[in-house]
Design a protein around this motif. Structure first.
Motif, short mmCIF file in Angstrom:
data_model
loop_
_atom_site.label_atom_id
_atom_site.label_comp_id
_atom_site.label_asym_id
_atom_site.label_seq_id
_atom_site.Cartn_x
_atom_site.Cartn_y
_atom_site.Cartn_z
N PHE A 56 0.80 -0.75 -0.05
CA PHE A 56 0.22 -0.22 0.24
C PHE A 56 0.96 1.23 0.27
O PHE A 56 1.21 2.29 0.96
CB PHE A 56 -1.11 0.02 1.12
CG PHE A 56 -2.12 1.21 1.24
CD1 PHE A 56 -2.00 1.99 0.14
CD2 PHE A 56 -3.32 0.66 2.12
CE1 PHE A 56 -2.94 2.75 0.14
CE2 PHE A 56 -3.77 1.53 2.18
CZ PHE A 56 -4.57 2.55 0.82
N ALA A 57 1.62 1.61 -1.05
CA ALA A 57 2.43 3.24 -1.26
C ALA A 57 1.92 4.28 -0.78
O ALA A 57 0.73 4.04 -0.94
CB ALA A 57 2.77 2.74 -2.54
N GLY A 58 2.03 4.57 -0.43
CA GLY A 58 1.95 6.08 0.33
C GLY A 58 0.88 6.39 1.22
O GLY A 58 0.32 7.43 1.64
N ALA A 59 0.41 5.46 1.60
CA ALA A 59 0.01 5.56 2.99
C ALA A 59 0.66 5.72 4.03
O ALA A 59 1.68 6.07 4.54
CB ALA A 59 -0.37 3.90 3.38
N ARG A 60 -0.29 6.66 4.74
CA ARG A 60 0.43 7.73 6.19
C ARG A 60 0.42 6.68 7.26
O ARG A 60 -0.96 5.86 7.66
CB ARG A 60 0.14 8.53 6.07
CG ARG A 60 -0.40 9.75 4.58
CD ARG A 60 -0.07 11.24 5.20
NE ARG A 60 -1.70 11.00 6.17
CZ ARG A 60 -3.02 10.92 5.45
NH1 ARG A 60 -2.59 10.50 4.21
NH2 ARG A 60 -3.79 11.14 6.18
N ILE A 61 1.13 6.26 8.36
CA ILE A 61 0.58 5.67 9.68
C ILE A 61 1.36 6.65 10.67
O ILE A 61 2.00 7.54 10.53
CB ILE A 61 1.90 4.45 10.08
CG1 ILE A 61 2.23 3.42 8.73
CG2 ILE A 61 1.98 3.61 10.45
CD1 ILE A 61 2.66 3.61 7.90
N SER A 62 0.80 7.00 11.72
CA SER A 62 0.57 8.14 12.69
C SER A 62 0.90 7.28 13.87
O SER A 62 -0.06 6.17 13.71
CB SER A 62 -0.58 8.74 12.90
OG SER A 62 -1.64 8.38 13.17
N PHE A 63 1.65 7.81 14.52
CA PHE A 63 2.16 7.48 16.16
C PHE A 63 2.07 9.08 16.98
O PHE A 63 2.62 9.51 17.32
CB PHE A 63 3.51 6.55 16.07
CG PHE A 63 3.73 5.93 15.15
CD1 PHE A 63 3.40 4.51 15.23
CD2 PHE A 63 4.18 6.26 13.97
CE1 PHE A 63 3.75 3.18 15.15
CE2 PHE A 63 4.42 5.00 13.34
CZ PHE A 63 4.30 3.64 13.79
N ASN A 64 0.73 8.32 18.19
CA ASN A 64 0.40 9.02 18.27
C ASN A 64 0.85 8.87 20.21
O ASN A 64 0.19 8.07 20.75
CB ASN A 64 -0.96 9.53 18.80
CG ASN A 64 -1.49 10.85 19.63
OD1 ASN A 64 -0.73 10.69 20.47
ND2 ASN A 64 -2.89 11.30 19.22
N SER A 65 1.72 9.54 21.00
CA SER A 65 2.04 9.14 22.40
C SER A 65 1.51 11.17 23.17
O SER A 65 2.75 12.12 23.01
CB SER A 65 3.45 9.26 22.38
OG SER A 65 3.85 9.27 23.74
N GLY A 66 0.68 10.87 24.31
CA GLY A 66 0.48 12.26 24.67
C GLY A 66 0.21 13.54 23.77
O GLY A 66 0.85 13.88 24.13
N GLY A 67 -0.42 12.85 22.38
CA GLY A 67 -0.86 15.03 21.51
C GLY A 67 0.33 14.51 21.40
O GLY A 67 0.75 15.74 19.94
N THR A 68 1.58 14.46 21.32
CA THR A 68 2.99 14.66 20.29
C THR A 68 2.32 13.22 18.84
O THR A 68 2.40 12.19 19.38
CB THR A 68 4.13 14.12 21.23
OG1 THR A 68 4.41 15.23 21.51
CG2 THR A 68 5.42 14.36 19.47
N VAL A 69 1.70 14.08 18.16
CA VAL A 69 2.41 12.80 16.23
C VAL A 69 3.50 13.48 15.29
O VAL A 69 3.99 13.73 15.20
CB VAL A 69 1.01 13.72 15.96
CG1 VAL A 69 0.62 12.18 14.51
CG2 VAL A 69 -0.53 13.08 16.77
#
Length: 126
Positions: A56-69
């Motif tokens: 899945f090229a171009g997919a965005r993965i977000s990592f969120n910890s305490g409001g910091t993304v």
């Protein structure tokens, strides 16, 4: 006298580095993985290994910890990698169809270590 002080400083720094987290310890960890779409159904069945996976090229993965993304983007092979500070993150693919059906999952990052977090979305063909 100066040489003696410099020698003591070097010995102290070497001992500090060997005793665990110190000034020379890594301050981040690496998270890497793949984002794939797997097509099943029709001639293929979900329980059969013949269900092909596609990056899945171009997919965005977000990592969120305490409001910091922090966000990573999958390359043409569906692979991504990101350096993160130690902690527990809520990880989620922010692209259709993932964002509608797949909730976030937890990823724990440790300084100096690598973690693999793969995401696979299974499409049921009729």
């Amino acid at each position: 006298m100066v040489a003696r002080i410099a020698g003591l400083i070097l010995v102290g720094a070497a001992l500090a580095a060997c005793s665990g987290p110190g000034i020379f310890a890594p301050s981040s960890g690496k998270v890497s993985g793949h984002v794939l779409i797997r097509a099943c159904g029709g001639a293929n069945r979900p329980d059969q290994p013949g269900c092909p996976s596609h990056p899945f090229a171009g997919a965005r993965i977000s990592f969120n910890s305490g409001g910091t993304v922090v966000t990573a983007t999958a390359d043409s092979q569906g692979a991504y990698q990101v350096q993160l500070r130690p902690g527990t993150y809520s990880a989620q693919v922010n692209a259709e169809p993932f964002s509608r059906v797949a909730g976030p999952r937890q990823v724990t990052v440790t300084a100096g270590k690598s973690v693999t977090a793969d995401f696979t979305y299974v499409v049921q063909l009729l």
